[in-house]
Design an enzyme around this catalytic site. Sequence first.
Site, mmCIF file in Angstrom:
data_model
loop_
_atom_site.group_PDB
_atom_site.id
_atom_site.type_symbol
_atom_site.label_atom_id
_atom_site.label_comp_id
_atom_site.label_asym_id
_atom_site.label_seq_id
_atom_site.Cartn_x
_atom_site.Cartn_y
_atom_site.Cartn_z
ATOM 1 N N SER A 20 0.824 -1.221 0.000
ATOM 2 C CA SER A 20 0.000 0.000 0.000
ATOM 3 C C SER A 20 0.853 1.265 0.000
ATOM 4 C CB SER A 20 -0.942 0.010 1.213
ATOM 5 O OG SER A 20 -0.214 0.150 2.419
ATOM 6 N N ASN A 107 -2.277 -1.265 13.505
ATOM 7 C CA ASN A 107 -3.728 -1.031 13.463
ATOM 8 C C ASN A 107 -4.117 0.295 14.112
ATOM 9 O OD1 ASN A 107 -3.563 -3.532 12.375
ATOM 10 N ND2 ASN A 107 -4.655 -4.603 14.020
ATOM 11 N N THR A 153 -36.957 26.121 -15.224
ATOM 12 C CA THR A 153 -37.444 24.861 -14.674
ATOM 13 C C THR A 153 -37.523 23.941 -15.879
ATOM 14 O OG1 THR A 153 -39.786 25.361 -14.998
ATOM 15 C CG2 THR A 153 -38.858 26.005 -12.888
ATOM 16 N N HIS A 154 -37.167 22.690 -15.698
ATOM 17 C CA HIS A 154 -37.119 21.726 -16.799
ATOM 18 C C HIS A 154 -36.196 22.208 -17.920
ATOM 19 C CE1 HIS A 154 -40.681 20.070 -14.780
ATOM 20 N NE2 HIS A 154 -41.029 21.348 -14.661
ATOM 21 N N SER A 275 -10.697 22.151 -30.461
ATOM 22 C CA SER A 275 -10.758 20.801 -31.009
ATOM 23 C C SER A 275 -9.477 20.518 -31.780
ATOM 24 C CB SER A 275 -11.978 20.715 -31.929
ATOM 25 O OG SER A 275 -11.801 19.700 -32.889
ATOM 26 N N ASN A 283 -14.263 24.880 -26.463
ATOM 27 C CA ASN A 283 -14.953 23.828 -25.712
ATOM 28 C C ASN A 283 -14.809 23.992 -24.193
ATOM 29 O OD1 ASN A 283 -15.872 22.468 -27.997
ATOM 30 N ND2 ASN A 283 -14.002 21.245 -28.170
ATOM 31 N N TYR A 315 -9.945 -4.952 13.927
ATOM 32 C CA TYR A 315 -9.259 -4.562 12.688
ATOM 33 C C TYR A 315 -9.301 -5.710 11.698
ATOM 34 C CZ TYR A 315 -5.876 -3.441 9.148
ATOM 35 O OH TYR A 315 -5.313 -3.215 7.931
ATOM 36 N N GLN A 320 -7.802 -1.727 4.686
ATOM 37 C CA GLN A 320 -6.743 -1.115 3.871
ATOM 38 C C GLN A 320 -7.278 -0.652 2.517
ATOM 39 O OE1 GLN A 320 -2.736 -2.763 3.757
ATOM 40 N NE2 GLN A 320 -2.873 -2.949 1.533
ATOM 41 N N LYS A 323 -8.521 2.894 2.222
ATOM 42 C CA LYS A 323 -7.587 4.031 2.305
ATOM 43 C C LYS A 323 -7.465 4.844 1.016
ATOM 44 C CE LYS A 323 -3.799 2.317 3.728
ATOM 45 N NZ LYS A 323 -2.533 1.847 4.318
HETATM 46 N N1 ARG Z 1 -1.239 -1.441 5.799
HETATM 47 C C1 ARG Z 1 -2.249 -1.664 6.773
HETATM 48 C C2 ARG Z 1 -3.490 -0.827 6.478
HETATM 49 O O1 ARG Z 1 -3.413 0.056 5.736
HETATM 50 C C3 ARG Z 1 -1.764 -1.294 8.119
HETATM 51 C C4 ARG Z 1 -2.291 -2.180 9.182
HETATM 52 C C5 ARG Z 1 -1.852 -3.553 8.918
HETATM 53 N N2 ARG Z 1 -2.178 -4.368 10.007
HETATM 54 C C6 ARG Z 1 -2.055 -5.663 9.929
HETATM 55 N N3 ARG Z 1 -2.369 -6.338 10.962
HETATM 56 N N4 ARG Z 1 -1.599 -6.264 8.852
HETATM 57 O O2 ARG Z 1 -4.537 -1.064 6.985
#
Ligand code: ARG
Length: 483
Positions: A20, A107, A153-154, A275, A283, A315, A320, A323
């Site tokens: 991530s 977490n 309107t409309h 264009s 445009n 958790y 994840q 995010k």
């Molecule tokens: N990369 C994880 C997330 O964004 C962080 C928490 C990961 N926790 C775990 N127990 N693997 O949520």
Amino acid sequence: MLRDRFSAPLDPRAAALSVSVAEDRALLGADLWGSVVHAQMLGATGIVPRRSASRIVVGLRAIARDAAAGKFPLDPALEDVHLNVEAELTRRIGPDGERLHTARSRNDQVATDLAISLRESLLGLERSAATVAGTLVGAARSPDGRHVVDGWTHTQPAQRVYWGQILGSHALRFVRDAERFRRVRERIEASPLGSGAIAGTSLPVDRTATARALGFRRPSVSSIDAVSDRDAASDALYASAVALLHASGFAEELVLGSLPGVDRVRLGDPFVTTSSLMPHKRNPDLAELVRAESAPAIGRLVSHLALLKGLPMGYHRDLQVGKPLVLEGLSRARLSLDVLGAMARGSSFLSPPATDAATGSVEVADALVRAGVPFRSAHRRVGLWLARRATEKSRNAPIGTAELRAEFPELPDDFRFPGAWEEPERRGSAGGSSWRSVDRLLAEVDARRRSGERAAATELVRLQKLRRTAGVPERLFRPAEDP
Ligand code: ARG
């Protein structure tokens, strides 16, 4: 990383799904701030020797400086921002670095990072929405605001109004957005840090100290809720989706308004394109792009809610996946509002020639009502008269007093069919189209916008002071395009 007990590394495809670091870049500032504050607390409580804690803090600040200078790339092999920071710290300061993760978990870290980052993004959104509102109020108060146009309107001519009322009404939506963002931000007041994986810790942490140092009011009241709660993220995505719906409505106003034949908006050159084929084109691509952003905004909200559905308390890695929805959603919303605000500032609001649609017809019906005619009957008679008129060759002739008096003997002697320019002033009802009401609208929008901007500025100063104390550069909390 952390796989000593397993006989094999993570499957490479599994690792690709697991990583991530791309979205985590946006959390780097929050992660470093949280880590500095956590390390200081570990030292102050004696959970970690003071000297080790100081070395950790010095090391984290150095990483933060490099990060602010763009010199801290996150290594995908280390999965996420948390493990990257920890590994880099240990690489720099040696074994003391291994004490940083005492009494915390990724977490509670990710929940804390998200809370900090949301708070910051919401502050930015509050300011951007308020700026759009302020720009629209400015345009409404300029001579452009006094131009009279068809209110629709409309998407058909309905009643003539001042541009100022249309612009002020869009501004009112954006002020509500700024207020909505603020309410979401103000509810982010509990610090998850110190909740551990789900159950807290047996070590004597001082959660009140870390909460305060990170600008929260208090520590969260349940460790297990704190690591799973994504309500603020959902609220922020909802608020963003609503703001982008509003943005799409105003963007559409610009698209339709600049259509030749409608001719009530002139977009500034920095916000039009041509264009690749047709050299005459001018445009409104940017207005279309802002209009389109509402679609992924709604999608992100729905995806985020779907992701949370049915998760048991605690958790879960599913979280994840929420995010990037949140981080990207809020930054796209900000960018869209900023483009829209600039586009509004660069546009002119014109007064096209009046349509031949007899938008003053309601005034005739209302005058008949004042003369004692029931409204339904007045509506029918005016409608029949206009229908007849539309089939005769007189349809383009101005509606004169003699014609009206012949048709509607009940009308008082002084009644005149309103010219297009006079129409808005005929309606003096509170919140209606007269300039008196428009002026009130603009004053209210402006007052609410200003008070929102003041609150956001005060909050920003408070957070900046805390970050200065922690020694984490402000740069890490600003999107690149921020002034
Ligand atoms: N990369 C994880 C997330 O964004 C962080 C928490 C990961 N926790 C775990 N127990 N693997 O949520």
